[in-house]
Write a protein that holds these residues in place. Structure first.
Motif, PDB file in Angstrom:
ATOM      1  N   THR A   2      43.197  47.999  32.891  1.00 35.23           N
ATOM      2  CA  THR A   2      41.945  48.206  34.048  1.00 35.23           C
ATOM      3  C   THR A   2      42.736  46.979  35.247  1.00 35.23           C
ATOM      4  O   THR A   2      42.193  47.905  36.374  1.00 35.23           O
TER       5      THR A   2
ATOM      6  N   LEU B  52      42.432  53.448  28.099  1.00 36.84           N
ATOM      7  CA  LEU B  52      41.947  52.257  28.251  1.00 36.84           C
ATOM      8  C   LEU B  52      42.348  51.723  27.289  1.00 36.84           C
ATOM      9  O   LEU B  52      42.689  50.595  27.103  1.00 36.84           O
ATOM     10  N   HIS B  73      42.980  55.832  35.190  1.00 32.36           N
ATOM     11  CA  HIS B  73      41.762  55.693  36.831  1.00 32.36           C
ATOM     12  C   HIS B  73      42.817  57.230  37.125  1.00 32.36           C
ATOM     13  O   HIS B  73      41.821  58.164  38.425  1.00 32.36           O
ATOM     14  N   PHE B  81      29.828  56.216  28.047  1.00 31.97           N
ATOM     15  CA  PHE B  81      30.583  54.965  27.087  1.00 31.97           C
ATOM     16  C   PHE B  81      29.148  54.899  26.214  1.00 31.97           C
ATOM     17  O   PHE B  81      27.668  55.607  26.651  1.00 31.97           O
ATOM     18  N   PHE B  87      26.761  50.751  36.609  1.00 31.92           N
ATOM     19  CA  PHE B  87      26.766  50.047  37.437  1.00 31.92           C
ATOM     20  C   PHE B  87      25.852  49.115  37.877  1.00 31.92           C
ATOM     21  O   PHE B  87      24.589  50.105  38.237  1.00 31.92           O
ATOM     22  N   PHE B  98      29.823  57.903  42.611  1.00 35.38           N
ATOM     23  CA  PHE B  98      31.422  56.329  42.374  1.00 35.38           C
ATOM     24  C   PHE B  98      32.534  57.604  42.216  1.00 35.38           C
ATOM     25  O   PHE B  98      33.353  57.471  43.033  1.00 35.38           O
ATOM     26  N   GLU B 102      35.870  57.574  44.608  1.00 40.19           N
ATOM     27  CA  GLU B 102      36.994  57.226  44.526  1.00 40.19           C
ATOM     28  C   GLU B 102      37.418  57.640  45.157  1.00 40.19           C
ATOM     29  O   GLU B 102      39.071  57.454  45.234  1.00 40.19           O
ATOM     30  N   ARG B 103      37.487  59.283  45.097  1.00 39.80           N
ATOM     31  CA  ARG B 103      38.462  60.598  45.212  1.00 39.80           C
ATOM     32  C   ARG B 103      38.120  61.145  46.242  1.00 39.80           C
ATOM     33  O   ARG B 103      38.776  61.671  47.198  1.00 39.80           O
TER      34      ARG B 103
ATOM     35  N   ALA C 162      35.211  49.770  32.709  1.00 35.92           N
ATOM     36  CA  ALA C 162      36.174  50.871  32.165  1.00 35.92           C
ATOM     37  C   ALA C 162      35.686  51.736  32.713  1.00 35.92           C
ATOM     38  O   ALA C 162      36.375  52.652  33.023  1.00 35.92           O
ATOM     39  N   ALA C 163      34.873  51.942  32.677  1.00 31.15           N
ATOM     40  CA  ALA C 163      33.963  53.192  33.389  1.00 31.15           C
ATOM     41  C   ALA C 163      34.402  53.274  34.813  1.00 31.15           C
ATOM     42  O   ALA C 163      34.504  54.105  34.918  1.00 31.15           O
ATOM     43  N   ALA C 164      34.135  52.513  35.303  1.00 32.86           N
ATOM     44  CA  ALA C 164      34.905  51.902  37.047  1.00 32.86           C
ATOM     45  C   ALA C 164      36.186  53.039  37.224  1.00 32.86           C
ATOM     46  O   ALA C 164      36.822  54.012  37.562  1.00 32.86           O
ATOM     47  N   SER C 165      37.187  53.054  35.674  1.00 38.38           N
ATOM     48  CA  SER C 165      38.755  53.167  36.320  1.00 38.38           C
ATOM     49  C   SER C 165      38.423  54.474  35.646  1.00 38.38           C
ATOM     50  O   SER C 165      39.396  55.394  35.493  1.00 38.38           O
ATOM     51  N   THR C 166      37.351  55.103  34.690  1.00 43.70           N
ATOM     52  CA  THR C 166      37.830  56.150  33.889  1.00 43.70           C
ATOM     53  C   THR C 166      37.031  57.289  35.072  1.00 43.70           C
ATOM     54  O   THR C 166      37.893  58.687  35.251  1.00 43.70           O
ATOM     55  N   LEU C 167      36.382  56.610  36.029  1.00 48.69           N
ATOM     56  CA  LEU C 167      35.790  57.269  37.199  1.00 48.69           C
ATOM     57  C   LEU C 167      37.093  57.572  38.392  1.00 48.69           C
ATOM     58  O   LEU C 167      36.690  58.093  39.386  1.00 48.69           O
ATOM     59  N   GLY C 168      38.493  57.198  38.027  1.00 54.66           N
ATOM     60  CA  GLY C 168      38.857  57.177  39.463  1.00 54.66           C
ATOM     61  C   GLY C 168      39.283  56.026  39.935  1.00 54.66           C
ATOM     62  O   GLY C 168      40.089  55.769  41.172  1.00 54.66           O
ATOM     63  N   ALA C 169      38.591  55.051  39.773  1.00 53.68           N
ATOM     64  CA  ALA C 169      39.044  53.199  40.420  1.00 53.68           C
ATOM     65  C   ALA C 169      40.593  53.595  40.473  1.00 53.68           C
ATOM     66  O   ALA C 169      40.280  52.839  39.487  1.00 53.68           O
ATOM     67  N   LYS C 170      40.805  52.702  41.256  1.00 51.01           N
ATOM     68  CA  LYS C 170      42.243  52.134  41.174  1.00 51.01           C
ATOM     69  C   LYS C 170      42.353  50.290  40.868  1.00 51.01           C
ATOM     70  O   LYS C 170      41.396  50.209  41.284  1.00 51.01           O
TER      71      LYS C 170
END
Lengths: 280, 351, 262
Positions: A2, B52, B73, B81, B87, B98, B102-103, C162-170
């Motif tokens: 992460t 992950l 990412h 999950f 969040f 979200f 980010e995109r 983990a959810a944030a990174s799967t959604l494309g967040a660096k």
């Protein structure tokens, strides 16, 4: 994963700061212990054990050590007797004020030590609460000396270490399962017998750890012996401070500090071993 | 080459192997379940797909491109999950948006797509709520919308229905399957629930101790399990110890079966309780039927069927009779019948 | 067998009275009309609060202590929060050793740390200066912040990041958009407590203070050593009230027992 590979670098500033103002000065303290004191009282750079030898051979050091140990032992025992019921109460209570009660229990930790010492002066002083009450009841005619001596220091110290011991006990109560006590009761134990046969034995490891913590905190306490002792109570902590500031005798202060540290380390190891033994 | 290719995938933790040499090909638009008991490595496999967890060996290819070492990412995988992982500090709309934020998707388009996604999971009107103000089922829909709105290359669902109650789970199962079909989105489910796997997927990969035991359609897995483990894990089965009598022939409860034992060693016979029929004792068996005899021990009403326990010469077996038919009384002598083709043979395992 | 039972509750009540006694007495004494410590006071007044308003050394010390505590809190968070992030989220060699290194200062008594700092700062002319006191206090607050924030970060649910990174967040965006917002209550509590730790720090300050720069607890020690009148009680009341406000705020946010304990 992460986080990026650059993440570990974030510890560097904090690590550098602690190296500079914590590790390096502590090493300096050890270095100073090898210096000597000249006849004029000035420090002489050296690599000798002369100062150490002098301090250890001094009968005053032995007196200070015994004073410190005795004071810490009595303060710890008093505090333990008071902290135990409070912790057990907090562990068990289902009151909705539990959070608030926990805060009050550790309140002394959050109020400045000087303020609390001042409070004890007002309670134990010649014209304080206790003496006023005793005189009003006709128990005594002249005030009892309760502060500026060992009594006052012991009471004040016990109070100041208590919150830490309450937290240590609460943390150690994890193994205390309510159903075990219920089982004992169902097998015919009276509440007192249940306490003696189940609750107390199960909380012994926590008690050992809390006692060790209280002892260490008492040994290194300075403000309480200084202010409540009124210059009549001499322990290792007060002597270290005197040597370092009033006498500016740094080598002796350093040797006494390291000597105290060694004592503390031995005590901590002892209480940890005791706790582990009791855990079985 | 398939759309998604896993080859030789492996992950070790200290001295245990969580995933061992997993290979799997998934076609575009296909729904595949990773089915297995807890600790079989299915979730680890899914997390490696999402980036992950880093695999120790093997490769993952998506649409011809190697993505094994690509960080999570950059993969564009929609992951739902088990805990939903919404969040808590963001509203439903911001949760769903979200990935678009980010995109750097322009704001009006983000708003439109969020609205569309929430409409798809039937949550329109709840945009401003916080996740903790939603029910479990609603939270799960938000998690699904959040994963779908980024138009993922693959949708990954990790035990996504296991936190819902039985009724809701049934409804969500169909809803997810419908959305998956209508969007034609390539999907991987991880589940320990065989009903979920059988009803929601085109193909199932059954996993055991980090390895894939069998890959096949739901019918394949149920009717033609490749291994004893698969037969045991998917659906219920009577396990009857078989005896060898000489020239490759085997017998159960003293009756010789019209089948030959495949290899050396001890063998067990597996028969599904639903495939067994009870008949009056002494009735002549039809062509290609296996017939045993026994005595009814007891019968239990289970709601949608009645379970009858029959005791015979070699032990007990259970038979599922349709609910509403009257089961024979305890103590009755009965004939136990099934089609020879429904007999499954597996080598006995040392326990 | 629910709750604490009458015997235990009574015992706890007695101890609570003892815990609160010095604080209650100090509050009562602050409104005393007497010239010395007499309890119960013979009369009540606000004269000691008026005296306090005219006591320049104590007021100067209040200002200096507040300045130091603010600086110490800001710097400790600035250095400690990133370190806690790295210790919790990063995967690198020597991580465990580094964790232990950061916790070690909490074990060393402040008496020893204060002495070591006195010996170190004197040749550098840092004693009785603002930077010297700030650095000295940070030996206590920085490890505290690191410990508390490492715990705060590690108790966040794993899957949310983990959810944030799967959604494309660096990775840095995950920290910025998810980790830090979720840890905000802990961060505020941590800041409040390190402010209190610094403001109340007495022993290290006693070693490092001098006529040029003296913190409030040091001035109070000097005052109590020299004279015994209720002036310090009046000051204490103000401090207790301020502390209470901070503590209640923190308790609302995270729970003090959890924040202070392990």
């Amino acid at each position: 994963m992460t986080a990026g590979s650059r993440l570990p670098w974030l510890v560097v500033p904090a690590a550098l700061l602690l190296l500079a103002v914590y590790v390096w000065p502590t090493l300096g303290l050890f270095r100073t212990a090898f210096n000597e004191v000249g006849p004029t009282g000035a420090m002489i750079e050296a690599w000798s054990l002369k100062t150490t030898g002098e301090v250890l051979a001094d009968s005053f050091t032995i007196e200070l050590t015994l004073n410190s140990l005795w004071l810490s032992l009595s303060a710890t025992l008093i505090a333990l007797c008071m902290a135990y019921p409070v912790s057990l109460f907090l562990f068990r209570t289902q009151s909705r004020f539990r959070g608030l009660l926990a805060v009050i229990a550790i309140m002394p930790m959050l109020v400045s030590g000087v303020v609390r010492v001042f409070g004890w002066l007002a309670i134990l002083g010649d014209r304080g609460l206790v003496n006023s009450l005793a005189q009003w009841l006709g128990l005594i005619s002249t005030p009892m000396r309760l502060v500026f001596n060992w009594t006052g220091v012991t009471i004040g110290l016990a109070e100041s270490i208590m919150p830490y011991m309450i937290l240590a006990l609460l943390a150690g109560f994890g193994r205390l399962d309510r159903t075990l006590e219920e089982a004992a009761r169902s097998l015919g134990c009276t509440p007192l017998r249940t306490f003696l046969r189940v609750t107390l034995p199960l909380s012994l490891p926590a008690l050992a750890l809390a006692a060790g913590l209280g002892f260490v905190l008492s040994m290194s306490a300075y403000i309480t012996p200084k202010l409540l002792g009124g210059g009549r109570v001499f322990v290792l902590a007060t002597e270290i401070f005197e040597q370092a500031t009033t006498n500016t005798n740094w080598p002796v202060a350093a040797v006494l500090a390291i000597y105290t540290l060694v004592l503390l380390l031995a005590l901590l190891m002892f209480s940890n071993v005791a706790a582990r033994r009791l855990q079985r | 080459m398939s759309y998604l290719e896993l080859a030789g995938l492996q992950k070790r933790y200290r001295d245990s192997v969580a995933v061992d040499d997993v290979a799997l090909s998934v076609e575009k638009g296909e729904a595949v379940a990773l089915l297995g008991p807890s600790g079989c490595g299915k979730t680890t496999t899914l997390r490696m797909l999402a980036g992950l967890i880093d695999p120790d060996a093997g490769s993952i290819r998506l649409d011809g491109a190697e993505i094994t070492r690509q960080p999570a990412h950059k993969r564009n995988m929609g992951y739902v999950f088990q805990s939903y992982a919404l969040f808590p500090h963001l509203s439903v709309a911001r949760n769903v948006g979200f990935g678009l934020e980010e995109r750097r998707v322009p704001r009006p388009e983000t708003a439109r797509r969020v609205e569309e996604a929430l409409g798809m999971v039937r949550l329109s009107g709840l945009e401003g709520r916080r996740p903790r103000e939603l029910s479990g089922g609603q939270q799960q829909r938000v998690a699904l919308a959040r994963a779908l709105v980024i138009r993922p290359s693959v949708l990954l669902l990790d035990e996504s229905l296991s936190n819902l109650d039985a009724k809701l789970r049934d409804a969500m199962r169909h809803e997810i399957r419908d959305i998956q079909r209508s969007l034609g989105i390539t999907t991987l489910f991880v589940t320990h629930d065989q009903v979920e796997a059988l009803t929601m997927c085109d193909r199932i990969a059954v996993m055991k101790r980090g390895r894939i035991e069998q890959i096949g359609t739901p019918e394949d897995i149920y009717e033609r399990p490749a291994t004893r483990f698969v037969a045991d894990f998917v659906g219920r089965a009577n396990v009857l110890p078989a005896m060898r009598n000489g020239a490759g022939a085997i017998s159960v409860w003293g009756v010789t079966l019209p089948a030959t034992a495949p290899a050396d060693g001890e063998v067990d016979v597996f028969v599904r309780p639903q495939r067994i029929r009870l008949a009056a004792s002494g009735e002549p068996s039809g062509e290609g039927m296996v017939q045993l005899t026994g005595r009814v021990l007891r019968s239990v009403f289970v709601g949608d069927h009645v379970e009858v326990i029959v005791e015979g010469a070699g032990g007990q077996l259970s038979v599922e009779m349709q609910s509403g038919t009257k089961p024979p009384a305890a103590g009755t002598e009965v004939a136990v019948l099934w089609q020879a083709g429904d007999t499954l043979l597996f080598p006995r395992e040392a326990t | 067998m629910n709750g604490a039972g009458p015997v235990l509750s009574t015992l706890a009540g007695i101890v609570y009275a003892l815990i609160l006694a010095p604080i209650v007495v100090v509050v009562a004494l602050a409104f005393s009309a007497d010239n010395f410590i007499l309890f119960p006071p013979s009369g009540y007044s606000l004269r000691w609060f008026q005296q306090l308003a005219g006591n320049t050394p104590l007021l100067n010390a209040v200002v200096l202590s507040a300045q130091i505590a603010c600086l110490v809190t800001a710097l400790s968070l600035l250095l400690g929060v990133p370190a806690a992030l790295a210790l919790d989220k990063g995967r690198f060699r020597g991580q465990e050793a580094l964790k232990n290194f950061f916790l070690a200062p909490l074990l060393l008594p402040t008496l020893i740390v204060g002495l070591a700092l006195l010996l170190f700062f004197t040749p550098l002319r840092l004693t009785a200066t603002l930077p010297g006191l700030v650095l000295g206090h940070m030996t206590v607050t920085l490890p505290f912040v690191i410990r508390m924030m490492t715990t705060a970060f590690s108790t966040l649910p794993d899957d949310i990041e983990a959810a944030a990174s799967t959604l494309g967040a660096k990775p840095w965006r995950v920290i910025w958009r998810v980790t830090l917002p979720l840890a905000t209550p802990g961060l505020i509590a941590c800041g409040a407590l390190s402010f209190l730790l610094s403001f109340d720090e007495t022993v290290i300050s006693l070693f490092l203070s001098g006529p040029r720069a003296s913190t409030l607890p040091v001035e109070m020690v000097r005052y109590v050593e020299g004279r015994t009148d209720p002036l310090v009680a009046a000051l204490s009341v103000i401090l207790i009230v301020a502390t209470l406000i901070i503590v209640v705020l923190v308790e609302r946010l995270v729970g003090v027992a959890r924040a202070v304990g392990q």
